[in-house]
Design a protein around this motif. Structure first.
Motif, short mmCIF file in Angstrom:
data_model
loop_
_atom_site.label_atom_id
_atom_site.label_comp_id
_atom_site.label_asym_id
_atom_site.label_seq_id
_atom_site.Cartn_x
_atom_site.Cartn_y
_atom_site.Cartn_z
N ILE A 1 -15.51 -11.34 10.52
CA ILE A 1 -15.84 -10.91 9.12
C ILE A 1 -14.84 -11.48 8.05
N LEU A 2 -13.72 -11.81 8.48
CA LEU A 2 -12.73 -12.29 7.47
C LEU A 2 -13.18 -13.89 7.38
N VAL A 3 -13.44 -14.53 8.38
CA VAL A 3 -13.35 -16.16 8.57
C VAL A 3 -14.92 -16.66 8.04
N LYS B 1 -15.40 2.96 18.52
CA LYS B 1 -14.20 2.90 19.48
C LYS B 1 -14.78 3.07 20.92
N GLN B 2 -15.96 3.64 21.12
CA GLN B 2 -16.20 4.03 22.40
C GLN B 2 -17.17 2.65 22.72
N LEU B 3 -17.95 2.04 21.67
CA LEU B 3 -18.77 0.85 22.20
C LEU B 3 -17.95 -0.23 22.57
N LEU B 4 -16.89 -0.65 21.70
CA LEU B 4 -16.15 -1.83 21.86
C LEU B 4 -14.70 -1.40 21.99
N GLY B 5 -14.15 -2.33 22.71
CA GLY B 5 -12.35 -2.32 22.82
C GLY B 5 -11.81 -2.78 21.72
N VAL B 6 -10.43 -2.73 21.80
CA VAL B 6 -9.50 -3.17 20.81
C VAL B 6 -9.93 -4.81 20.52
N ARG B 7 -10.08 -5.49 21.64
CA ARG B 7 -10.04 -7.10 21.40
C ARG B 7 -11.30 -7.28 20.78
N ALA B 8 -12.46 -6.62 21.36
CA ALA B 8 -13.77 -6.91 20.55
C ALA B 8 -13.56 -6.53 19.14
N ARG B 9 -12.85 -5.49 18.65
CA ARG B 9 -12.95 -5.05 17.22
C ARG B 9 -12.14 -5.92 16.36
N PRO C 1 -17.02 -15.82 5.57
CA PRO C 1 -17.18 -16.50 4.35
C PRO C 1 -16.52 -17.82 3.70
N LEU C 2 -15.33 -17.93 4.43
CA LEU C 2 -14.46 -19.05 4.32
C LEU C 2 -15.11 -20.38 4.86
N MET C 3 -15.68 -20.13 6.00
CA MET C 3 -16.38 -20.97 6.68
C MET C 3 -17.64 -21.50 5.84
N LEU C 4 -18.63 -20.45 5.52
CA LEU C 4 -19.62 -20.64 4.53
C LEU C 4 -19.09 -21.44 3.20
N GLU C 5 -18.18 -21.12 2.67
CA GLU C 5 -17.72 -21.85 1.46
C GLU C 5 -17.43 -23.13 1.87
#
Length: 113
Positions: A29-31, A14-22, A33-37
């Protein structure tokens, strides 16, 4: 040993990254694996298409070679004919006789001129 600390001060996300960056990191992280597949699927499809094209090319090359052999064989047959009939013996005009009654007066081998 008071100067050794097992509880280090950790930097929190939370201190390192803001809301948008998270949120962007979560989306990656979600996309990812789909791109690799999808990339793997496209690679498999491309490999299958290449194999099919190679097989079709091989079949076409064999067919073309057979057609070319057939044309060459036909040309060789036309250029080098085999005798169908045995050659006739040479007949001298003095020995030849004609059996047809209408032809006898004009034949060179006939007795009646």
């Amino acid at each position: 040993m008071s100067w050794i600390s097992f509880n280090r001060k950790r930097v929190k996300l939370k201190q390192l990254l803001g809301v948008r960056a998270r949120l962007a990191l979560l989306a990656v992280i979600l996309v990812a694996p789909l791109m690799l597949e999808r990339a793997r699927s496209l690679e498999d499809t491309r490999a299958k298409q290449i194999a099919a094209a190679a097989a079709e090319f091989s079949n076409l090359a064999k067919h073309s070679a057979d057609a070319e052999r057939e044309v060459i064989s036909s040309v060789e047959t036309v250029l080098n004919p085999q005798p169908i009939f045995a050659p006739l013996p040479a007949v001298s005009p003095k020995v030849a006789t004609c059996c047809a009654p209408a032809c006898r007066p004009t034949c060179p081998g006939s007795a009646t001129y």
